[in-house]
Write a protein that holds these residues in place. Structure first.
Motif, PDB file in Angstrom:
ATOM      1  N   ARG A  87      17.001  -9.731 -26.139  1.00 43.20           N
ATOM      2  CA  ARG A  87      16.513  -9.297 -27.449  1.00 43.20           C
ATOM      3  C   ARG A  87      17.654  -8.876 -28.379  1.00 43.20           C
ATOM      4  O   ARG A  87      17.533  -8.972 -29.589  1.00 43.20           O
ATOM      5  CB  ARG A  87      15.524  -8.150 -27.287  1.00 43.20           C
ATOM      6  CG  ARG A  87      14.199  -8.601 -26.729  1.00 43.20           C
ATOM      7  CD  ARG A  87      13.282  -7.452 -26.468  1.00 43.20           C
ATOM      8  NE  ARG A  87      11.935  -7.932 -26.155  1.00 43.20           N
ATOM      9  CZ  ARG A  87      10.998  -7.202 -25.588  1.00 43.20           C
ATOM     10  NH1 ARG A  87      11.243  -5.926 -25.288  1.00 43.20           N
ATOM     11  NH2 ARG A  87       9.820  -7.721 -25.337  1.00 43.20           N
TER      12      ARG A  87
ATOM     13  N   SER B   8      11.896 -13.365 -28.462  1.00 40.77           N
ATOM     14  CA  SER B   8      11.625 -12.506 -27.300  1.00 40.77           C
ATOM     15  C   SER B   8      11.213 -11.098 -27.713  1.00 40.77           C
ATOM     16  O   SER B   8      10.617 -10.367 -26.922  1.00 40.77           O
ATOM     17  CB  SER B   8      12.836 -12.465 -26.368  1.00 40.77           C
ATOM     18  OG  SER B   8      13.925 -11.812 -26.976  1.00 40.77           O
ATOM     19  N   ARG B   9      11.476 -10.729 -28.936  1.00 42.65           N
ATOM     20  CA  ARG B   9      11.038  -9.416 -29.430  1.00 42.65           C
ATOM     21  C   ARG B   9       9.516  -9.340 -29.510  1.00 42.65           C
ATOM     22  O   ARG B   9       8.940  -8.248 -29.531  1.00 42.65           O
ATOM     23  CB  ARG B   9      11.657  -9.133 -30.803  1.00 42.65           C
ATOM     24  CG  ARG B   9      13.168  -9.027 -30.740  1.00 42.65           C
ATOM     25  CD  ARG B   9      13.788  -8.851 -32.101  1.00 42.65           C
ATOM     26  NE  ARG B   9      15.234  -9.014 -32.006  1.00 42.65           N
ATOM     27  CZ  ARG B   9      15.995  -9.462 -32.983  1.00 42.65           C
ATOM     28  NH1 ARG B   9      15.471  -9.750 -34.161  1.00 42.65           N
ATOM     29  NH2 ARG B   9      17.291  -9.593 -32.800  1.00 42.65           N
TER      30      ARG B   9
END
Length: 185
Positions: free
Chosen positions: A23, A70-71
């Motif tokens: 992230r 991916s956050r």
């Protein structure tokens, strides 16, 4: 990534430390995610798109966006399952860009019989003879294990959308197989 589709799967998760590093854009975390998941991502992309260059480009695009994407990962499912959905969405977007993903009411036209039939065809060639929409639904359901409920969310359609496409795709494959087989099955 060029070559044959991989038998690797999207199964598995990543540890919280690697996710945190990913992230934050850590190159080592991205490389680790790529090493673990690029083969199944490419396998899905090549089966849906049917072109090695397009599949490799799509995988590259997905992994370039992965640190930021991916956050959005909430951890409700394993990371691999979430990434599979991300790749599936990317293939849908790519098909839409090419205007190859069609609404259900037009999909039956794409499932019509081809005029010329080869004497010997393997399974991959049969799949390529399905419309991109039908091939995607079939692969997501049969190979990737997605349920019709999951595909309803993915396609922003009702569950009957994927059920209908899948049913027609399977019939089409049976018809193609029978017409291409030198000996009746």
């Amino acid at each position: 990534m060029e070559g044959t589709a991989s038998t690797s799967t999207f199964s598995g998760d990543i540890d919280p430390g690697q996710l945190s590093s990913l992230r934050q854009g850590c190159p080592a975390a991205l490389a680790a995610a790529y090493d673990r998941f690029a083969r199944p991502a490419y396998g899905l992309a090549i089966r849906v798109l049917g072109n090695p260059e397009d599949a490799a480009d799509l995988v590259q695009d997905v992994f370039l966006r992965l640190p930021r994407a991916s956050r959005q990962f909430r951890g409700d499912a394993p990371f691999g399952a979430w990434l599979r959905k991300l790749v599936a969405n990317a293939t849908i977007d790519r098909l839409r860009e090419r205007k190859r993903l069609v609404p259900l009411d037009q999909a039956h036209v794409e499932l019509g019989l081809d005029s010329g039939v080869l004497d010997a065809i393997h399974a991959g060639e049969l799949l390529q003879r399905l419309s991109p929409t039908a091939r995607l639904v079939l692969l997501l359901h049969a190979v990737e294990g997605m349920t019709h409920a999951e595909m309803a969310v993915l396609f922003q359609q009702s569950e009957s959308y994927s059920k209908s496409i899948l049913s027609r795709a399977l019939k089409r494959l049976r018809d193609l197989y029978r017409s291409d087989s030198p000996v009746p099955p």
